[in-house]
Design an enzyme around this catalytic site. Structure first.
Site, PDB file in Angstrom:
ATOM      1  N   GLU A  27      91.118  -1.561  65.802  1.00  0.00           N
ATOM      2  CA  GLU A  27      90.570  -2.464  64.784  1.00  0.00           C
ATOM      3  C   GLU A  27      90.936  -2.025  63.363  1.00  0.00           C
ATOM      4  O   GLU A  27      90.297  -2.443  62.396  1.00  0.00           O
ATOM      5  CB  GLU A  27      89.058  -2.553  64.936  1.00  0.00           C
ATOM      6  N   SER A 155      85.862  -6.474  68.254  1.00  0.00           N
ATOM      7  CA  SER A 155      86.712  -7.559  67.726  1.00  0.00           C
ATOM      8  C   SER A 155      87.379  -8.380  68.825  1.00  0.00           C
ATOM      9  O   SER A 155      88.438  -8.961  68.611  1.00  0.00           O
ATOM     10  CB  SER A 155      87.777  -6.995  66.773  1.00  0.00           C
ATOM     11  N   TYR A 221      89.192 -13.718  62.938  1.00  0.00           N
ATOM     12  CA  TYR A 221      89.805 -13.199  61.722  1.00  0.00           C
ATOM     13  C   TYR A 221      90.939 -14.042  61.132  1.00  0.00           C
ATOM     14  O   TYR A 221      91.289 -13.859  59.974  1.00  0.00           O
ATOM     15  CB  TYR A 221      90.338 -11.782  61.989  1.00  0.00           C
ATOM     16  N   ARG A 260      74.714  -6.258  64.042  1.00  0.00           N
ATOM     17  CA  ARG A 260      74.898  -7.669  64.392  1.00  0.00           C
ATOM     18  C   ARG A 260      74.899  -7.796  65.903  1.00  0.00           C
ATOM     19  O   ARG A 260      75.576  -7.036  66.601  1.00  0.00           O
ATOM     20  CB  ARG A 260      76.220  -8.196  63.825  1.00  0.00           C
ATOM     21  N   ASP A 262      75.435 -10.302  69.317  1.00  0.00           N
ATOM     22  CA  ASP A 262      76.077 -11.520  69.808  1.00  0.00           C
ATOM     23  C   ASP A 262      75.333 -12.016  71.041  1.00  0.00           C
ATOM     24  O   ASP A 262      75.039 -11.227  71.964  1.00  0.00           O
ATOM     25  CB  ASP A 262      77.542 -11.242  70.156  1.00  0.00           C
ATOM     26  N   GLU A 275      76.327  -8.080  73.166  1.00  0.00           N
ATOM     27  CA  GLU A 275      76.584  -6.745  72.633  1.00  0.00           C
ATOM     28  C   GLU A 275      75.990  -6.595  71.248  1.00  0.00           C
ATOM     29  O   GLU A 275      75.597  -7.571  70.607  1.00  0.00           O
ATOM     30  CB  GLU A 275      78.085  -6.454  72.584  1.00  0.00           C
ATOM     31  N   ASN A 277      76.884  -4.767  67.461  1.00  0.00           N
ATOM     32  CA  ASN A 277      77.887  -4.138  66.600  1.00  0.00           C
ATOM     33  C   ASN A 277      77.161  -3.363  65.510  1.00  0.00           C
ATOM     34  O   ASN A 277      76.383  -3.945  64.752  1.00  0.00           O
ATOM     35  CB  ASN A 277      78.780  -5.201  65.955  1.00  0.00           C
ATOM     36  N   GLY A 281      82.062  -6.485  60.813  1.00  0.00           N
ATOM     37  CA  GLY A 281      83.114  -6.788  59.853  1.00  0.00           C
ATOM     38  C   GLY A 281      82.577  -7.204  58.497  1.00  0.00           C
ATOM     39  O   GLY A 281      81.495  -7.784  58.389  1.00  0.00           O
TER      40      GLY A 281
END
Length: 315
Positions: A27, A155, A221, A260, A262, A275, A277, A281
């Site tokens: 990443e 990612s 992205y 964060r 998901d 998951e 994070n 990002g």
């Protein structure tokens, strides 16, 4: 909400801040963009901040530079998995985000799922793939479609949706090039949501939409056709349920500062945790800045709030 989240500290009070970005994970490119934006925002706010692209000379830089605290914007291995957090703790340098244990746990998708499962939190059924036989067993047990994931990447790197045993074997082989441990999950057909936490508060959920088969690296992205819904489209009761689940998911892992989560929702309305994070990002496509804006914080206020938590949590 924004008044409670904003930092009230003088930017000079943070001292000399090293923004750690880049690194050597898969990443890296995303981290370089995230780090550049964080560094620019901190400097614009009056923080004495400088950047370090974390490479082979990092230990020498750590010794040579005067660093009062570190803002970690390293995505993936080496920055998000507890190793950088442990190194900074040994060096006595306060840092942003989650500690060693939560960082390592959240980076391991399999063990995160096992923790959630042990607490009765909903997460899709899964299997671990180590060979072709495992692929055939997982297909028989879980059915199709399935999603294949390297257990320690972010990612959406190395991920693939599959609808046959042949595709599953090929996806397992591809994912194995990123990680020796590969996870396969039951596919949840329905909308996806991402929910950020900042300083113990759940930010407004974001509903995601993409014409891709799932929210992959390109959709995250690069693509211009990804849809972000704030408000997320849920009714008030369901949105509260989603926020409560997010808080429980983060508490189970032990996240600090910011994170964060998901989540998928199936056709029956049930939410499923995917998951966490711990270093999300921070690019112009990123979701935490988007959620922060909906809560009344601009990008500069967001990075100052994240940095302030490093003072209050470990100062």
């Amino acid at each position: 909400m924004s008044a409670e989240l904003k930092s009230t500290l003088d930017p000079k009070a943070f001292g000399r801040v090293a923004v750690l970005y880049g690194g050597r994970s898969a990443e890296r490119e995303v981290s370089l963009k995230s780090g550049a934006m964080v560094l620019q925002a901190l400097q614009a706010a009056g923080v004495d901040a400088f950047g370090i692209d974390v490479g082979e000379d990092f230990l020498q830089r750590l010794v040579a530079e005067r660093i009062d605290r570190a803002f970690i914007v390293l995505h993936g291995r080496g920055g998000e998995d507890g190793s950088m957090q442990g190194l900074l703790e040994c060096a006595g340098i306060p840092y942003t985000g989650s500690g060693v244990l939560a960082s390592a746990l959240a980076m391991d998708k399999l063990r995160t799922k096992q923790v959630w499962h042990s607490l009765g939190l909903p997460t899709p059924r899964h299997a671990v793939l180590a060979n072709e036989s495992d692929c055939r067993s997982a297909a028989a047990e879980l059915g199709f479609p399935l999603i294949v994931k390297p257990a320690h990447e972010g990612s959406s790197i190395g991920m693939a949706k599959v609808t046959s045993v042949e595709e599953l074997v090929a996806a397992w082989q591809a994912a194995s090039s990123f990680d020796s441990q590969v996870l396969v999950e039951q596919w949840i057909n329905g909308p996806e949501f991402t929910i950020a936490m900042l300083r113990g508060q759940v930010l407004p959920p974001i509903g995601l939409g993409t014409p891709h088969s799932f929210y992959d690296y390109d959709a995250k992205y690069l693509a211009s056709d990804t849809q972000y819904r704030i408000p997320c489209g849920l009714d008030a009761a369901k949105e509260d349920e989603l926020k409560t689940l997010t808080a429980r998911a983060c508490e189970a892992v032990g996240t600090q500062g910011w994170a964060r989560v998901d989540v998928m929702q199936d056709s029956a309305g049930q939410f499923w945790l995917l998951e966490v994070n711990t270093v999300p990002g921070m690019t112009d496509h990123s979701l935490v800045p988007m959620a922060a804006r909906a809560a009344g914080l601009d990008f500069q206020q967001l990075v100052l709030a994240i940095l302030a938590d490093s003072v209050e949590a470990r100062g």
